[in-house]
Write a protein that holds these residues in place. Sequence first.
Motif, PDB file in Angstrom:
ATOM      1  N   ALA A  83      -3.195   8.780  -1.590  1.00  0.00           N
ATOM      2  CA  ALA A  83      -4.407   8.483  -0.817  1.00  0.00           C
ATOM      3  C   ALA A  83      -4.154   8.695   0.668  1.00  0.00           C
ATOM      4  CB  ALA A  83      -4.857   7.045  -1.080  1.00  0.00           C
ATOM      5  N   GLN A  84      -3.012   8.203   1.142  1.00  0.00           N
ATOM      6  CA  GLN A  84      -2.668   8.352   2.555  1.00  0.00           C
ATOM      7  C   GLN A  84      -2.451   9.817   2.913  1.00  0.00           C
ATOM      8  OE1 GLN A  84       0.746   5.832   3.064  1.00  0.00           O
ATOM      9  NE2 GLN A  84      -0.362   3.967   2.478  1.00  0.00           N
ATOM     10  N   TYR A  85      -1.799  10.560   2.011  1.00  0.00           N
ATOM     11  CA  TYR A  85      -1.585  11.984   2.245  1.00  0.00           C
ATOM     12  C   TYR A  85      -2.916  12.718   2.380  1.00  0.00           C
ATOM     13  CZ  TYR A  85      -0.597  16.869   1.332  1.00  0.00           C
ATOM     14  OH  TYR A  85      -0.563  18.239   1.425  1.00  0.00           O
ATOM     15  N   THR A  86      -3.857  12.375   1.514  1.00  0.00           N
ATOM     16  CA  THR A  86      -5.184  12.995   1.564  1.00  0.00           C
ATOM     17  C   THR A  86      -5.860  12.717   2.898  1.00  0.00           C
ATOM     18  OG1 THR A  86      -5.423  12.780  -0.832  1.00  0.00           O
ATOM     19  CG2 THR A  86      -7.436  13.115   0.442  1.00  0.00           C
ATOM     20  N   ALA A  87      -5.863  11.444   3.302  1.00  0.00           N
ATOM     21  CA  ALA A  87      -6.489  11.072   4.565  1.00  0.00           C
ATOM     22  C   ALA A  87      -5.836  11.789   5.746  1.00  0.00           C
ATOM     23  CB  ALA A  87      -6.402   9.555   4.757  1.00  0.00           C
ATOM     24  N   TYR A  88      -4.521  11.767   5.787  1.00  0.00           N
ATOM     25  CA  TYR A  88      -3.769  12.363   6.891  1.00  0.00           C
ATOM     26  C   TYR A  88      -3.998  13.870   6.972  1.00  0.00           C
ATOM     27  CZ  TYR A  88       0.340  13.249   9.879  1.00  0.00           C
ATOM     28  OH  TYR A  88       1.175  13.642  10.889  1.00  0.00           O
ATOM     29  N   THR A  89      -3.964  14.537   5.820  1.00  0.00           N
ATOM     30  CA  THR A  89      -4.108  15.994   5.774  1.00  0.00           C
ATOM     31  C   THR A  89      -5.508  16.440   6.183  1.00  0.00           C
ATOM     32  OG1 THR A  89      -2.460  16.091   4.008  1.00  0.00           O
ATOM     33  CG2 THR A  89      -3.846  18.035   4.302  1.00  0.00           C
ATOM     34  N   LEU A  90      -6.509  15.638   5.849  1.00  0.00           N
ATOM     35  CA  LEU A  90      -7.899  16.021   6.112  1.00  0.00           C
ATOM     36  C   LEU A  90      -8.425  15.494   7.447  1.00  0.00           C
ATOM     37  CD1 LEU A  90      -9.409  15.655   2.528  1.00  0.00           C
ATOM     38  CD2 LEU A  90      -8.631  17.728   3.697  1.00  0.00           C
ATOM     39  N   GLY A  91      -7.524  14.992   8.307  1.00  0.00           N
ATOM     40  CA  GLY A  91      -7.929  14.627   9.658  1.00  0.00           C
ATOM     41  C   GLY A  91      -8.087  13.147   9.919  1.00  0.00           C
ATOM     42  N   GLY A  92      -7.762  12.308   8.939  1.00  0.00           N
ATOM     43  CA  GLY A  92      -7.807  10.869   9.155  1.00  0.00           C
ATOM     44  C   GLY A  92      -6.532  10.381   9.822  1.00  0.00           C
ATOM     45  N   VAL A  93      -6.415   9.070   9.952  1.00  0.00           N
ATOM     46  CA  VAL A  93      -5.237   8.476  10.590  1.00  0.00           C
ATOM     47  C   VAL A  93      -4.611   7.463   9.640  1.00  0.00           C
ATOM     48  CG1 VAL A  93      -4.391   7.081  12.527  1.00  0.00           C
ATOM     49  CG2 VAL A  93      -6.194   8.781  12.899  1.00  0.00           C
ATOM     50  N   VAL A  94      -3.284   7.533   9.511  1.00  0.00           N
ATOM     51  CA  VAL A  94      -2.517   6.572   8.725  1.00  0.00           C
ATOM     52  C   VAL A  94      -1.526   5.893   9.656  1.00  0.00           C
ATOM     53  CG1 VAL A  94      -0.909   6.253   6.799  1.00  0.00           C
ATOM     54  CG2 VAL A  94      -2.765   7.933   6.616  1.00  0.00           C
ATOM     55  N   SER A  95      -1.476   4.560   9.620  1.00  0.00           N
ATOM     56  CA  SER A  95      -0.633   3.794  10.543  1.00  0.00           C
ATOM     57  C   SER A  95       0.106   2.694   9.785  1.00  0.00           C
ATOM     58  CB  SER A  95      -1.496   3.143  11.634  1.00  0.00           C
ATOM     59  OG  SER A  95      -2.359   4.076  12.237  1.00  0.00           O
ATOM     60  N   PRO A  96       1.189   2.174  10.390  1.00  0.00           N
ATOM     61  CA  PRO A  96       1.853   1.019   9.769  1.00  0.00           C
ATOM     62  C   PRO A  96       0.872  -0.152   9.682  1.00  0.00           C
ATOM     63  CG  PRO A  96       3.251   1.996  11.458  1.00  0.00           C
ATOM     64  CD  PRO A  96       1.904   2.644  11.591  1.00  0.00           C
ATOM     65  N   ALA A  97       0.859  -0.828   8.548  1.00  0.00           N
ATOM     66  CA  ALA A  97      -0.064  -1.956   8.357  1.00  0.00           C
ATOM     67  C   ALA A  97       0.423  -3.174   9.126  1.00  0.00           C
ATOM     68  CB  ALA A  97      -0.189  -2.279   6.878  1.00  0.00           C
ATOM     69  N   ALA A  98      -0.519  -3.920   9.708  1.00  0.00           N
ATOM     70  CA  ALA A  98      -0.156  -5.152  10.405  1.00  0.00           C
ATOM     71  C   ALA A  98       0.433  -6.152   9.420  1.00  0.00           C
ATOM     72  CB  ALA A  98      -1.387  -5.736  11.088  1.00  0.00           C
ATOM     73  N   LYS A  99      -0.067  -6.126   8.193  1.00  0.00           N
ATOM     74  CA  LYS A  99       0.451  -6.990   7.129  1.00  0.00           C
ATOM     75  C   LYS A  99       0.600  -6.170   5.866  1.00  0.00           C
ATOM     76  CE  LYS A  99      -0.395 -11.302   4.621  1.00  0.00           C
ATOM     77  NZ  LYS A  99      -1.315 -12.456   4.422  1.00  0.00           N
ATOM     78  N   ARG A 100       1.809  -6.045   5.400  1.00  0.00           N
ATOM     79  CA  ARG A 100       2.047  -5.261   4.192  1.00  0.00           C
ATOM     80  C   ARG A 100       1.498  -5.986   2.970  1.00  0.00           C
ATOM     81  NH1 ARG A 100       8.126  -2.703   4.759  1.00  0.00           N
ATOM     82  NH2 ARG A 100       7.823  -1.715   6.808  1.00  0.00           N
ATOM     83  N   GLU A 101       1.094  -5.201   1.983  1.00  0.00           N
ATOM     84  CA  GLU A 101       0.576  -5.768   0.736  1.00  0.00           C
ATOM     85  C   GLU A 101       1.497  -5.396  -0.418  1.00  0.00           C
ATOM     86  OE1 GLU A 101      -4.147  -6.239   0.518  1.00  0.00           O
ATOM     87  OE2 GLU A 101      -3.519  -4.175   0.821  1.00  0.00           O
ATOM     88  N   PHE A 102       1.986  -6.390  -1.117  1.00  0.00           N
ATOM     89  CA  PHE A 102       2.809  -6.168  -2.305  1.00  0.00           C
ATOM     90  C   PHE A 102       2.401  -7.186  -3.365  1.00  0.00           C
ATOM     91  CE2 PHE A 102       5.492  -4.570   1.143  1.00  0.00           C
ATOM     92  CZ  PHE A 102       5.794  -3.307   0.668  1.00  0.00           C
ATOM     93  N   GLY A 103       2.011  -6.710  -4.528  1.00  0.00           N
ATOM     94  CA  GLY A 103       1.657  -7.598  -5.624  1.00  0.00           C
ATOM     95  C   GLY A 103       0.170  -7.608  -5.919  1.00  0.00           C
ATOM     96  N   ARG A 104      -0.241  -8.587  -6.721  1.00  0.00           N
ATOM     97  CA  ARG A 104      -1.645  -8.697  -7.115  1.00  0.00           C
ATOM     98  C   ARG A 104      -2.529  -8.982  -5.907  1.00  0.00           C
ATOM     99  NH1 ARG A 104      -2.998  -9.412 -12.524  1.00  0.00           N
ATOM    100  NH2 ARG A 104      -1.227  -9.556 -13.958  1.00  0.00           N
ATOM    101  N   THR A 105      -3.608  -8.230  -5.813  1.00  0.00           N
ATOM    102  CA  THR A 105      -4.531  -8.357  -4.674  1.00  0.00           C
ATOM    103  C   THR A 105      -5.959  -8.244  -5.191  1.00  0.00           C
ATOM    104  OG1 THR A 105      -2.906  -7.275  -3.229  1.00  0.00           O
ATOM    105  CG2 THR A 105      -5.185  -7.395  -2.439  1.00  0.00           C
TER     106      THR A 105
END
Length: 329
Positions: A83-105
């Motif tokens: 998903a991030q690769y798609t966004a980045y390649t097509l002109g979007g921006v991907v950045s480090p998250a202020a809060k990482r997400e790991f697990g059930r959400t």
Amino acid sequence: MESVLVLDFGGQYNQLIARRVREAQVFCEVKPCTVSLEEIRRGNYAGIIFTGGPASVYAEDAPRAADGLFDLGIPVLGICYGAQYTAYTLGGVVSPAAKREFGRTEISVKPSLLFEGVPKDTLCWMSHGDQITKLPEGFTISAESSVCPVAAMENRMRKIYCVQFHPEVMHTPEGSKMIHNFLTRVCGCKGGWKMSSFVEDTVAALREKIGDKKVLCALSGGVDSSVAAVLVHRAVGKQLTCIFVDHGLLRKNEGDEVEEVFRHQFDINLVRVNAEERFLSKLAGVTDPERKRKIIGEEFIRVFEEEAKKIGAVDFLVQGTIYPDVIES
């Protein structure tokens, strides 16, 4: 035959994604993300799924797919890194998250072909340290969580759908439904593929390609070369000869078991080469595991070549390689 391509970006769940696609009765192939654009064109795929991966898309050494892939008009589902690769390649921006997400959400989904039949509030499995912070042109947000504003995005006109979470794992209860929606509602797949039909189609294709020519197979007794040998034998019978190099490193009696199965149960032309002393002499005094591996591989090829020369001219060489080894190679 309708088929889907799973492009591997180094994710740990690539085979699980492929399994989910096949469970939906759609055939799929897993290939490294470096596969050429021409090979993708030749595949005539109904859809492409990008896997996750451990890299950051903005890193210089980040894995990337062939330029022009998004211009092929093939529906795409990007998962996590995909998903991030798609966004980045097509002109979007991907950045480090202020809060990482790991697990059930818990996420909230919006009306989308991808989420048809999925409750508005549903659980998913997140595992990411980066996130999409600016959408590419033409995309809209289709899901969000309390800390991830772009849990999913899509460009319905271009048939490109992306999810930050992992729909392929069991911890995403509605994940199989999402993948099924992508396959049927976005890609237009009808389903109906079964493993048994794959065997039938493969045998028919082999029979047509080989015709009345001779075939040679290097048989180790492992699952990859064994399956390949049986498929080819079903197609052309006694035109196939298998050379079984018994290097003396198998389990107790395993060499005899391999011979019994292939020579007597399958009635395959089998040449068994007892090369135990040759291999053990080459390995004597060697303690480094990597050097041992190389010695065994090199000697296996040399023995196989010597025996193949005794057989004479052949037209085809059989090689069987399981998917993980294809990706690693």
